[in-house]
Design a protein around this motif. Structure first.
Motif, mmCIF file in Angstrom:
data_model
loop_
_atom_site.group_PDB
_atom_site.id
_atom_site.type_symbol
_atom_site.label_atom_id
_atom_site.label_comp_id
_atom_site.label_asym_id
_atom_site.label_seq_id
_atom_site.Cartn_x
_atom_site.Cartn_y
_atom_site.Cartn_z
ATOM 1 N N LYS A 38 0.818 -1.210 0.000
ATOM 2 C CA LYS A 38 0.000 0.000 0.000
ATOM 3 C C LYS A 38 0.856 1.268 0.000
ATOM 4 N N GLN A 39 1.851 1.330 0.886
ATOM 5 C CA GLN A 39 2.614 2.562 1.055
ATOM 6 C C GLN A 39 3.825 2.663 0.129
ATOM 7 N N CYS A 40 4.396 1.514 -0.251
ATOM 8 C CA CYS A 40 5.616 1.552 -1.060
ATOM 9 C C CYS A 40 5.371 1.232 -2.527
ATOM 10 N N GLY A 41 4.129 0.864 -2.864
ATOM 11 C CA GLY A 41 3.808 0.588 -4.257
ATOM 12 C C GLY A 41 4.412 -0.684 -4.793
ATOM 13 N N VAL A 42 4.702 -1.652 -3.926
ATOM 14 C CA VAL A 42 5.303 -2.916 -4.366
ATOM 15 C C VAL A 42 4.222 -3.818 -4.943
ATOM 16 N N VAL A 83 12.584 -6.412 -6.822
ATOM 17 C CA VAL A 83 11.136 -6.264 -6.805
ATOM 18 C C VAL A 83 10.723 -5.146 -7.744
ATOM 19 N N CYS A 84 9.668 -5.380 -8.504
ATOM 20 C CA CYS A 84 9.125 -4.330 -9.338
ATOM 21 C C CYS A 84 8.346 -3.386 -8.456
ATOM 22 N N SER A 85 8.719 -2.124 -8.418
ATOM 23 C CA SER A 85 8.046 -1.166 -7.551
ATOM 24 C C SER A 85 7.889 0.156 -8.258
ATOM 25 N N LEU A 86 6.920 0.914 -7.839
ATOM 26 C CA LEU A 86 6.669 2.207 -8.443
ATOM 27 C C LEU A 86 6.117 3.138 -7.402
ATOM 28 N N SER A 87 6.827 4.203 -7.076
ATOM 29 C CA SER A 87 6.357 5.182 -6.112
ATOM 30 C C SER A 87 6.346 6.551 -6.760
#
Length: 531
Positions: A38-42, A83-87
């Motif tokens: 939720k908070q890190c966009g993972v 990890v694919c992440s987007l913030s």
């Protein structure tokens, strides 16, 4: 009032974020992972590691008890090394797989990424599960058209409390069950009745419009439907070549001296009970690796090579154990590299994803004071035996002595004989000791000098299976107990019937494997420990 907790979340090289939890440290790993998403966009599947202060290294997170305020937690992808992440603040998206995940963007791996992980390691890692059954089962995201129908039904439910009549929409029901089944097999293909119930409860909790007004709890029909769907889904998996299901087909069992109804499946919360062969590998290629491993065992200072080959041949070794159920003498001669402390511990982690020695020791130490207090209140003959065992601590209050006394007293407290687990011999009585060990089915032996006191350290501690010494010179009784559990998992053995509660405590309380399903005796003890 609960104090907020803050964490440094490491997503990759030069990519970390601050995570704040106003309600403090979560009670379960799934809740923690939900907040990270939720908070890190993972996105995608991942596991967590925490920075352990004792070892100054990242260890697998198996319980939120290990979390500390302002601690560091690393996110490790299941099928990729980043990890694919987007913030909103930072876009740093990586993937070590050759094809992009539909849930996130990806870029080609750098040369250093490829150099750090061989193709075989990538193939091996994608075939093994890396998580145990979650404490709180998360309902997956359904296909877009399903979500549209559920959103409309939810609006109707909020307006007048009308539940969706799912029986009039068989296609919608089928899609929901199919998505649930696909999520379940990420953890296991043979769920228990209690787990089906847990999933059904989670479904109507997330989507109240799916409640069944006429069924028990509002979810009984979903529970039964999911059981049938999983049975059909297993047939699909078997046709696709899933080893864990294929092994139980009648065609596979043809010629075996077993009942068609005898299902080979996890019984002690094994996450990787019978995994598929890695891509590009088969029985013949891994047999060649086994033969090469036999040569490597004869050499010195090549621990890393042995470790790599043991990881690579894990699936082949596991198939041999499950299918052929070999005698320990034969299996030890085929896989001598397995029978050392660090490889038994590593094999246990491959099967369960839980670090064996660290988890066993840390949880035992955490419960030591409570167990000692519980033992003091035990009366009768068992109480007197426990008092005598615990008196050894007064003579030699070292951590190894204290742990060993706590474990011996545990068996007595559970109305079992610890001498069936720990057999002690004098070093001068060699012939009788060897004869007795040859008749021991499973247990650990302790050799002491003839004139040694009970509090003196033993001269040798080892493990016996089917009369064969599988490990020697362990040096510590508590470590030997943990490693014996590792041997049981590695060889797919059953617990000794006269020590079933002791081993249940080891597995479910100390290691947290299948901790939701306890016998009455262990549940009562655990209630006292956490009360």
């Amino acid at each position: 009032m609960t104090e907020p907790a803050k964490f440094k979340i490491v997503l990759g090289d030069s990519n970390s974020l601050k995570l704040t939890l106003p309600s403090g440290i979560p009670k379960s790993i799934e809740e923690f992972k939900f907040e990270i998403r939720k908070q890190c966009g993972v996105t995608g599947d991942f596991r967590l590691q925490y920075l352990d202060t004792d070892f100054d290294d990242f260890l697998n997170l198996t319980s939120t008890v290990d979390l500390q305020d302002k601690g560091t937690v690393k996110v490790v992808a299941h099928s990729a090394y980043d990890v694919c992440s987007l913030s909103s603040a930072d876009t740093d998206i990586r993937s070590s797989t050759s094809s992009p995940s539909p849930s996130c963007l990806s870029v080609s791996p750098t040369t250093s990424d490829v150099a750090s992980a061989s193709t075989s390691e990538l193939s091996s890692s994608t075939k093994l599960r890396s998580e145990t059954w979650p404490t709180n089962f998360l309902i997956p995201k359904f296909p877009y058209e399903v979500d549209l129908e559920l959103q409309k039904a939810h609006e109707e439910f909020l307006k007048d409390g009308t539940s969706l009549n799912i029986d009039t929409k068989p296609k919608l029901k089928s899609e929901i069950l199919k998505s649930l089944a696909a999520e379940v097999v990420k953890y296991k293909v043979y769920p228990r009745i209690e787990e089906y119930e847990e999933i059904a409860k989670a479904l109507i909790t997330k989507h109240p419009c799916l409640q069944e007004k006429g069924s028990v709890g509002g979810f009984y029909g979903w529970k039964i439907s999911l059981q049938w769907k999983m049975a059909n889904y297993r047939r699909t998996l078997r046709a696709a070549g899933c080893s864990e299901v294929k092994i139980n087909s009648l065609k596979h069992k043809h010629g075996e001296n077993t009942s068609p109804n005898q299902v080979k499946k996890p019984k002690k919360a094994e996450v990787n009970f019978y995994p598929d062969y890695p891509a590009g590998e088969n029985k013949q290629s891994l047999e060649e690796e086994r033969l090469a491993l036999l040569s490597e065992v004869q050499k010195r200072d090549n621990h890393q090579i042995i470790k790599h080959k043991m990881e690579k041949t894990f699936v082949y070794r596991r198939h041999e154990v499950i299918e052929e159920m070999p005698f320990i003498v034969d299996f030890k001669s085929r896989w001598p590299a397995l029978f050392c402390e660090h490889e038994i511990a590593a094999e246990f982690t491959r099967i369960t994803t839980v670090p064996l020695i660290q988890t066993f020791m840390s949880k035992l130490d955490g419960y030591t004071s409570k167990l000692a207090s519980i033992y003091q209140r035990k009366g009768g003959i068992a109480g007197r035996k426990i008092w005598k065992l615990m008196a050894t601590i007064d003579e030699n209050d070292t951590i190894s002595t204290r742990r060993a006394c706590i474990l011996r007293a545990l068996s007595v407290y559970l109305n079992e004989d610890y001498e069936n687990l720990m057999k002690e011999y004098a070093d001068t009585d060699f012939e009788n000791a060897e004869r007795d060990m040859a008749n021991t089915v499973i247990g650990l032996y302790i050799i002491r000098p003839e004139d040694a006191e009970a509090c003196d350290p033993p001269s040798d501690v080892g493990l016996i299976v089917e009369g064969v010494k599988v490990l020697q010179n362990i040096g510590d009784v508590t470590k030997a107990c943990a490693l014996l559990l590792g041997v049981i998992y590695s060889l797919n053995l059953s617990y000794p019937s006269d020590l079933k509660y002791t081993f249940e405590f080891f597995q479910k309380v100390l290691l947290g494997l299948d901790a939701q399903k306890l016998s009455h005796k262990i549940q009562v003890l655990k209630n006292k420990l956490v009360g």
